[in-house]
Design an enzyme around this catalytic site. Structure first.
Site, PDB file in Angstrom:
ATOM      1  N   ASP A  90       0.808  -1.066  -0.029  1.00 49.13           N
ATOM      2  CA  ASP A  90       0.069  -0.089   0.087  1.00 49.13           C
ATOM      3  C   ASP A  90       0.933   1.312  -0.060  1.00 49.13           C
ATOM      4  O   ASP A  90       2.070   1.253   0.209  1.00 49.13           O
ATOM      5  CB  ASP A  90      -1.050   0.107   1.369  1.00 49.13           C
ATOM      6  CG  ASP A  90      -2.352   0.832   0.981  1.00 49.13           C
ATOM      7  OD1 ASP A  90      -2.279   1.668   0.119  1.00 49.13           O
ATOM      8  OD2 ASP A  90      -3.164   0.938   1.758  1.00 49.13           O
ATOM      9  N   ASP A 125      -3.841   7.146  -3.449  1.00 49.07           N
ATOM     10  CA  ASP A 125      -5.158   7.854  -3.776  1.00 49.07           C
ATOM     11  C   ASP A 125      -5.588   8.384  -2.450  1.00 49.07           C
ATOM     12  O   ASP A 125      -5.020   8.265  -1.406  1.00 49.07           O
ATOM     13  CB  ASP A 125      -6.141   6.405  -4.147  1.00 49.07           C
ATOM     14  CG  ASP A 125      -5.931   5.464  -2.932  1.00 49.07           C
ATOM     15  OD1 ASP A 125      -4.954   5.101  -2.549  1.00 49.07           O
ATOM     16  OD2 ASP A 125      -7.171   5.060  -2.307  1.00 49.07           O
ATOM     17  N   ALA A 193     -11.585   3.364   1.060  1.00 51.03           N
ATOM     18  CA  ALA A 193     -12.293   3.888   2.090  1.00 51.03           C
ATOM     19  C   ALA A 193     -13.761   3.348   2.629  1.00 51.03           C
ATOM     20  O   ALA A 193     -14.645   4.115   2.865  1.00 51.03           O
ATOM     21  CB  ALA A 193     -12.701   5.389   1.864  1.00 51.03           C
ATOM     22  N   CYS A 276     -13.612 -23.654  18.824  1.00 53.88           N
ATOM     23  CA  CYS A 276     -12.675 -23.739  17.612  1.00 53.88           C
ATOM     24  C   CYS A 276     -11.678 -24.953  17.998  1.00 53.88           C
ATOM     25  O   CYS A 276     -11.318 -25.271  18.813  1.00 53.88           O
ATOM     26  CB  CYS A 276     -12.038 -22.409  17.436  1.00 53.88           C
ATOM     27  SG  CYS A 276     -10.417 -22.422  16.149  1.00 53.88           S
ATOM     28  N   CYS A 278      -8.612 -25.072  15.997  1.00 53.37           N
ATOM     29  CA  CYS A 278      -7.262 -24.911  15.535  1.00 53.37           C
ATOM     30  C   CYS A 278      -6.060 -25.351  16.261  1.00 53.37           C
ATOM     31  O   CYS A 278      -6.560 -25.891  17.657  1.00 53.37           O
ATOM     32  CB  CYS A 278      -7.263 -23.321  15.133  1.00 53.37           C
ATOM     33  SG  CYS A 278      -6.796 -22.372  16.448  1.00 53.37           S
ATOM     34  N   CYS A 281      -6.295 -23.623  19.576  1.00 54.98           N
ATOM     35  CA  CYS A 281      -7.588 -23.983  20.588  1.00 54.98           C
ATOM     36  C   CYS A 281      -7.800 -25.590  21.272  1.00 54.98           C
ATOM     37  O   CYS A 281      -8.117 -25.731  22.085  1.00 54.98           O
ATOM     38  CB  CYS A 281      -8.787 -23.502  19.842  1.00 54.98           C
ATOM     39  SG  CYS A 281      -8.731 -21.734  19.360  1.00 54.98           S
TER      40      CYS A 281
HETATM   41  N1  GUN Z   1      -6.361   0.987   3.231  1.00 53.49           N
HETATM   42  C1  GUN Z   1      -7.876   1.090   3.774  1.00 53.49           C
HETATM   43  N2  GUN Z   1      -8.386   1.812   2.689  1.00 53.49           N
HETATM   44  C2  GUN Z   1      -7.609   2.184   1.861  1.00 53.49           C
HETATM   45  C3  GUN Z   1      -7.781   3.404   0.712  1.00 53.49           C
HETATM   46  O1  GUN Z   1      -8.935   3.577   0.496  1.00 53.49           O
HETATM   47  N3  GUN Z   1      -6.823   3.594  -0.153  1.00 53.49           N
HETATM   48  C4  GUN Z   1      -5.489   2.876   0.305  1.00 53.49           C
HETATM   49  N4  GUN Z   1      -4.758   3.147  -0.403  1.00 53.49           N
HETATM   50  N5  GUN Z   1      -5.267   2.155   1.174  1.00 53.49           N
HETATM   51  C5  GUN Z   1      -6.503   1.935   2.177  1.00 53.49           C
HETATM   52 ZN    ZN Z   2      -8.638 -21.659  17.393  1.00 55.95          ZN
END
Ligand code: GUN
Ligand code: ZN
Length: 482
Positions: A90, A125, A193, A276, A278, A281
């Site tokens: 990101d 963005d 978002a 659970c 796993c 657990c």
């Molecule tokens: N991580 C959570 N929401 C967003 C987003 O709208 N844009 C980016 N780039 N990372 C995010």
């Molecule tokens: Zn578990």
């Protein structure tokens, strides 16, 4: 450019696909565990043991810290994290949305992601939150689109490029944005978002956002739901056509001593039993888990196990053609999810265009099932039955069947269909003996429609007591009720 995403199986608008990256192929739907380059409770090299195929990290965090930046530039991102599978990065947009500014430009962070060898990069963005004014949404969207186009010009080969779809809570802006980005051509389309919607349980609004954005995209494009990490909503999002998720939730929830399940979250201190199986657990009691000095690490591990278990469950459902049954079950875990399910079926028209025409037995799971795309498809095709003479509509075989030219089976929520079709999908439905009001409503509306389409046919309708419904009054004018 050949597509890097291949769809293998479909159900509702969901699909199993293959996404090809420079570090290998991943099968979607899948979740990318979020790796914090600074602190790691679970090492990236261990992630495969939980079922992870691809990771996501934040290039801005790496860029900002000299030591990490130098190592990433020198040895590459995969060496920095010690993971040789695909890694998405990101851009720092999230920091932008929290702190209002970042110390890097779009061009700088895109080039940086490319230089360190990211498999999927994200431009800077602007994550415009829900419910801002239309003016703000439009003006930020314009900037976002400009930046994405600039990024597209910078990245030619090697790294896949994501084009985040923004537009706040304005469906037309979301659709327009998606359609503009589609024309530019990105490799993955994250829907951005949406974290504020999920944090406040506004799942019905999330459905609106996803569908609006999907409408602007080519159905064959891979979609990432940014910031979605709770497994209780994966089935819903997958059925709407989301392919990738990222989870910081496994670690964030663990930090708050929270234990994730597919139906919700428990505070570990309130657990007397561990529901659970796993490895975490099965090898300890709830009491031992609570008191463990490494409780946070154990919880993060459990959280990851259940996250990937749900992904496998969803994939199996897609193969079997019963994803909507799974969605209906999951959406009964919380009233806000139930609202989302109802919202989703308001778009049955759209779902119907993506839903395979034939799949496994339709299981009736409750009133919402009457709004499934299959029912809508059936009602649209009522004109395909050509009937003449005398027709009997009834639920089960009767002595008078042979006196009619046609015998139609009455099976809510569909309505009436020729008995020859009763073992054929979707009429081979597993429905309830005592149908609910909603299911009868759909069925009678379809019968009324069928009668209207066949004005020269003489209809006799044998209605059992368990099919009591106000619409019978209307039918009395059009058919002989016995
Ligand atoms: N991580 C959570 N929401 C967003 C987003 O709208 N844009 C980016 N780039 N990372 C995010
Ligand atoms: Zn578990």
């Amino acid at each position: 450019m050949t597509s890097r995403f291949e769809i293998l199986h479909k159900d509702a608008a969901g699909r199993i696909g293959k996404l090809t990256t420079a570090h290998g192929v991943v099968e979607t739907p899948t979740v990318m565990p979020v790796i914090n380059p600074n602190i790691q409770t679970i090492k990236p090299s261990e992630m495969r043991d939980f079922g992870a195929q691809m990771l996501i990290t934040n290039s801005y965090i790496i860029y900002r810290k000299e030591e990490l930046r130098e190592k990433a530039l020198k040895d590459g991102l995969h060496s920095l994290l010690d993971f040789d599978g695909p890694i998405m990065t990101d851009s720092g947009s999230f920091q932008l949305s929290v702190y209002g500014e970042v110390e890097v430009s779009n061009e700088q962070i895109v080039e940086f992601q490319q230089k360190i060898g990211s498999d999927i990069g994200v431009p800077l963005d602007i994550p415009t939150p829900p419910n801002v004014t239309r003016e703000q949404a439009e003006s930020e969207l314009e900037t976002t689109i400009q930046r994405l186009k600039a990024a597209r010009d910078l990245v030619k080969d090697g790294m896949l490029l994501a084009g985040p779809v923004q537009g706040s809570s304005y469906p037309d802006l979301r659709e327009q944005c998606a359609s503009t980005l589609s024309k530019v051509g990105f490799d993955v389309y994250p829907f951005g978002a949406v974290v504020p919607l999920m944090e406040t349980y506004r799942y019905a609004d999330l459905v609106d956002v996803i569908i609006a954005a999907k409408k602007g995209l080519d159905p064959s494009a891979p979609v990432h739901l940014f910031g979605a990490g709770h497994p209780m909503m994966f089935a819903l999002a997958v059925s709407l056509g989301c392919d990738l998720f990222d989870s910081a939730a496994y670690a964030l929830y663990a930090k708050d001593r929270r234990y994730i399940t597919t139906t919700g979250t428990y505070h570990v201190d309130k657990l007397q039993y561990l529901p659970c199986s796993c490895p975490i657990c099965v090898s300890r009691t709830a009491e031992q888990l609570k008191k463990a000095s490494n409780c946070q690490d154990l919880l993060a591990r459990h959280n990851l196990y259940v996250t990937f278990e749900e992904i496998r469950h969803i994939k199996q459902s897609i193969k079997e053609g019963n994803l909507l049954e799974l969605v209906e079950q999951r959406c009964r875990a919380h009233p806000r999810l139930l609202s989302a399910l109802k919202q989703m079926y308001r778009y049955s028209d759209w779902l119907e265009q993506h839903d395979p025409a034939s799949k496994s037995t339709f299981f009736y799971c409750g009133p919402e099932s009457s709004k499934r795309p299959e029912i809508l498809r059936f009602s649209r095709r009522l004109d395909r039955f050509s009937l003449k003479g005398k027709a009997l509509i009834r639920a089960s075989p009767t002595r008078i069947d042979s006196e009619f030219d046609h015998v139609l089976i009455f099976r809510p929520p569909f309505g009436a269909f020729p008995q020859e079709l009763s073992e054929i999908y979707p009429f081979n439905t597993e429905s309830v003996h005592n149908p609910d009001y909603e299911s009868l409503e759909e069925a009678y509306m379809n019968v009324l429609e069928l009668i209207g389409l066949n004005p020269h046919v003489e209809f006799t309708f044998m209605i059992a007591d368990r099919f009591e419904h106000p619409l019978i009054e209307k039918l009395k004018h059009l058919a002989t009720i016995i």
